[in-house]
Write a protein that holds these residues in place. Structure first.
Motif, mmCIF file in Angstrom:
data_model
loop_
_atom_site.group_PDB
_atom_site.id
_atom_site.type_symbol
_atom_site.label_atom_id
_atom_site.label_comp_id
_atom_site.label_asym_id
_atom_site.label_seq_id
_atom_site.Cartn_x
_atom_site.Cartn_y
_atom_site.Cartn_z
ATOM 1 N N LEU A 194 0.823 -1.208 0.000
ATOM 2 C CA LEU A 194 0.000 0.000 0.000
ATOM 3 C C LEU A 194 0.864 1.268 0.000
ATOM 4 N N VAL A 195 1.926 1.275 0.813
ATOM 5 C CA VAL A 195 2.829 2.431 0.824
ATOM 6 C C VAL A 195 3.407 2.660 -0.560
ATOM 7 N N HIS A 196 3.858 1.597 -1.186
ATOM 8 C CA HIS A 196 4.456 1.676 -2.523
ATOM 9 C C HIS A 196 3.444 2.178 -3.544
ATOM 10 N N ALA A 197 2.252 1.607 -3.520
ATOM 11 C CA ALA A 197 1.230 1.970 -4.512
ATOM 12 C C ALA A 197 0.773 3.411 -4.356
ATOM 13 N N ILE A 198 0.554 3.847 -3.125
ATOM 14 C CA ILE A 198 0.098 5.221 -2.896
ATOM 15 C C ILE A 198 1.187 6.212 -3.299
ATOM 16 N N ALA A 199 2.444 5.882 -2.983
ATOM 17 C CA ALA A 199 3.549 6.772 -3.350
ATOM 18 C C ALA A 199 3.686 6.900 -4.867
ATOM 19 N N VAL A 200 3.636 5.779 -5.568
ATOM 20 C CA VAL A 200 3.790 5.810 -7.026
ATOM 21 C C VAL A 200 2.589 6.502 -7.679
ATOM 22 N N THR A 201 1.392 6.225 -7.176
ATOM 23 C CA THR A 201 0.195 6.887 -7.713
ATOM 24 C C THR A 201 0.274 8.397 -7.531
ATOM 25 N N THR A 202 0.716 8.836 -6.367
ATOM 26 C CA THR A 202 0.859 10.267 -6.102
ATOM 27 C C THR A 202 1.853 10.893 -7.071
ATOM 28 N N TRP A 203 2.960 10.210 -7.292
ATOM 29 C CA TRP A 203 3.969 10.717 -8.228
ATOM 30 C C TRP A 203 3.421 10.803 -9.652
ATOM 31 N N LEU A 204 2.777 9.735 -10.110
ATOM 32 C CA LEU A 204 2.261 9.709 -11.482
ATOM 33 C C LEU A 204 1.152 10.739 -11.692
ATOM 34 N N ALA A 205 0.245 10.827 -10.734
ATOM 35 C CA ALA A 205 -0.946 11.652 -10.927
ATOM 36 C C ALA A 205 -0.757 13.117 -10.552
ATOM 37 N N PHE A 206 0.087 13.384 -9.560
ATOM 38 C CA PHE A 206 0.152 14.750 -9.028
ATOM 39 C C PHE A 206 1.532 15.406 -9.076
ATOM 40 N N LEU A 207 2.571 14.634 -9.397
ATOM 41 C CA LEU A 207 3.929 15.188 -9.384
ATOM 42 C C LEU A 207 4.647 15.007 -10.725
ATOM 43 N N ASN A 208 3.868 15.077 -11.795
ATOM 44 C CA ASN A 208 4.435 15.103 -13.150
ATOM 45 C C ASN A 208 5.051 13.777 -13.592
ATOM 46 N N GLY A 209 4.726 12.696 -12.890
ATOM 47 C CA GLY A 209 5.300 11.405 -13.258
ATOM 48 C C GLY A 209 4.897 10.931 -14.641
ATOM 49 N N GLU A 210 3.629 11.143 -14.990
ATOM 50 C CA GLU A 210 3.137 10.718 -16.308
ATOM 51 C C GLU A 210 3.935 11.392 -17.422
ATOM 52 N N ASP A 211 4.125 12.704 -17.302
ATOM 53 C CA ASP A 211 4.840 13.432 -18.351
ATOM 54 C C ASP A 211 6.315 13.069 -18.402
ATOM 55 N N ARG A 212 6.920 12.878 -17.229
ATOM 56 C CA ARG A 212 8.341 12.539 -17.210
ATOM 57 C C ARG A 212 8.618 11.175 -17.827
ATOM 58 N N LEU A 213 7.657 10.281 -17.717
ATOM 59 C CA LEU A 213 7.813 8.963 -18.342
ATOM 60 C C LEU A 213 7.485 8.991 -19.831
ATOM 61 N N GLY A 214 6.979 10.137 -20.296
ATOM 62 C CA GLY A 214 6.649 10.243 -21.705
ATOM 63 C C GLY A 214 5.268 9.753 -22.041
ATOM 64 N N LEU A 215 4.430 9.622 -21.020
ATOM 65 C CA LEU A 215 3.065 9.148 -21.271
ATOM 66 C C LEU A 215 2.104 10.296 -21.538
ATOM 67 N N GLY A 216 2.428 11.475 -21.033
ATOM 68 C CA GLY A 216 1.564 12.623 -21.239
ATOM 69 C C GLY A 216 0.186 12.382 -20.678
ATOM 70 N N ARG A 217 -0.786 12.982 -21.248
ATOM 71 C CA ARG A 217 -2.179 12.837 -20.798
ATOM 72 C C ARG A 217 -3.032 12.065 -21.800
ATOM 73 N N GLY A 218 -2.401 11.564 -22.825
ATOM 74 C CA GLY A 218 -3.155 10.808 -23.821
ATOM 75 C C GLY A 218 -3.348 9.380 -23.404
ATOM 76 N N PRO A 219 -3.852 8.548 -24.308
ATOM 77 C CA PRO A 219 -4.061 7.137 -23.970
ATOM 78 C C PRO A 219 -2.738 6.459 -23.642
ATOM 79 N N ARG A 220 -2.755 5.656 -22.609
ATOM 80 C CA ARG A 220 -1.544 4.949 -22.204
ATOM 81 C C ARG A 220 -1.391 3.667 -22.994
ATOM 82 N N PRO A 221 -0.152 3.264 -23.251
ATOM 83 C CA PRO A 221 0.044 1.968 -23.884
ATOM 84 C C PRO A 221 -0.351 0.860 -22.920
ATOM 85 N N SER A 222 -0.814 -0.223 -23.467
ATOM 86 C CA SER A 222 -1.241 -1.320 -22.608
ATOM 87 C C SER A 222 -0.039 -1.884 -21.861
ATOM 88 N N SER A 223 -0.287 -2.323 -20.594
ATOM 89 C CA SER A 223 0.806 -2.859 -19.786
ATOM 90 C C SER A 223 0.994 -4.335 -20.097
#
Length: 202
Positions: free
Chosen positions: A173-202
């Motif tokens: 839970l600690v890991h998931a909440i931390a990573v979610t916070t980074w991706l959603a609120f601390l520019n993680g999506e953009d830094r990974l190159g995912l932007g705000r568009g559709p994500r590639p399937s995992s």
């Protein structure tokens, strides 16, 4: 008279025995309550450690890649659901559950520090493997500041693991909440190159 004294003595013995039983029962109740709350306390403490390390790194200019960003509320839950399994469950089962295990007693033990250093370093290889789907992963995952925060996350998850009585859900839970916070609120999506568009399937 002697029988009366004997009777009073026995009644006193019974009262003492009942009092001792009550103290013992209360101790068991407190212990059961503590065990029940321990995983929740472990998660809160782990998240506090992550937040503290992140704030300190940001204040020292060590984590410039973190930028507060707005995100749609509806996107947070799917992100959390995804990160709960990958990377959180997979990595915690390996690094905390398997490589540390119940034998670890201190976050600052040599074993803990070594395993968490390896955990942070594994992101370098992970960045190379993810590069085709996440264009920014390779550069980001070799950034010393990112690796430092990954090490801090590992220590926080280890603390949650130990504090919860070596129960895996707490660090997951600690890991998931931390990573979610980074991706959603601390520019993680953009830094990974995912932007705000559709994500590639995992």
């Amino acid at each position: 008279r002697r029988h009366g004294r004997v009777g009073r003595g026995r009644r006193e013995d019974v009262r003492v025995c009942l009092a001792r039983c009550a103290v013992f029962a209360e101790a068991l109740r407190v212990e059961a309550c503590d065990r029940g709350m321990r995983p929740a306390i472990a998660v809160v403490e782990g998240l506090a450690l992550v937040a503290g390390a992140t704030a300190a790194a940001k204040a020292c200019g060590f984590a410039d890649f973190l930028e507060v960003t707005a995100t749609e509320a509806g996107a947070v839950l799917p992100t959390f659901a995804r990160t709960l399994v990958v990377p959180s469950l997979i990595e915690e089962a390996l690094w905390r559950g398997l490589l540390l295990g119940p034998a670890v007693r201190s976050v600052l033990s040599l074993r803990s520090l070594g395993v968490n250093a390896a955990f942070a370093g594994s992101h370098i290889l992970g960045g190379r493997l993810l590069e085709t789907r996440r264009p920014g992963a390779r550069d980001l995952f070799t950034d010393p500041s990112f690796l430092g925060l990954a090490f801090a996350l590992g220590l926080a998850c280890t603390h949650a693991y130990i504090r919860s009585g070596h129960r895996l859900p707490a660090p997951v839970l600690v890991h998931a909440i931390a990573v979610t916070t980074w991706l959603a609120f601390l520019n993680g999506e953009d830094r990974l190159g995912l932007g705000r568009g559709p994500r590639p399937s995992s």
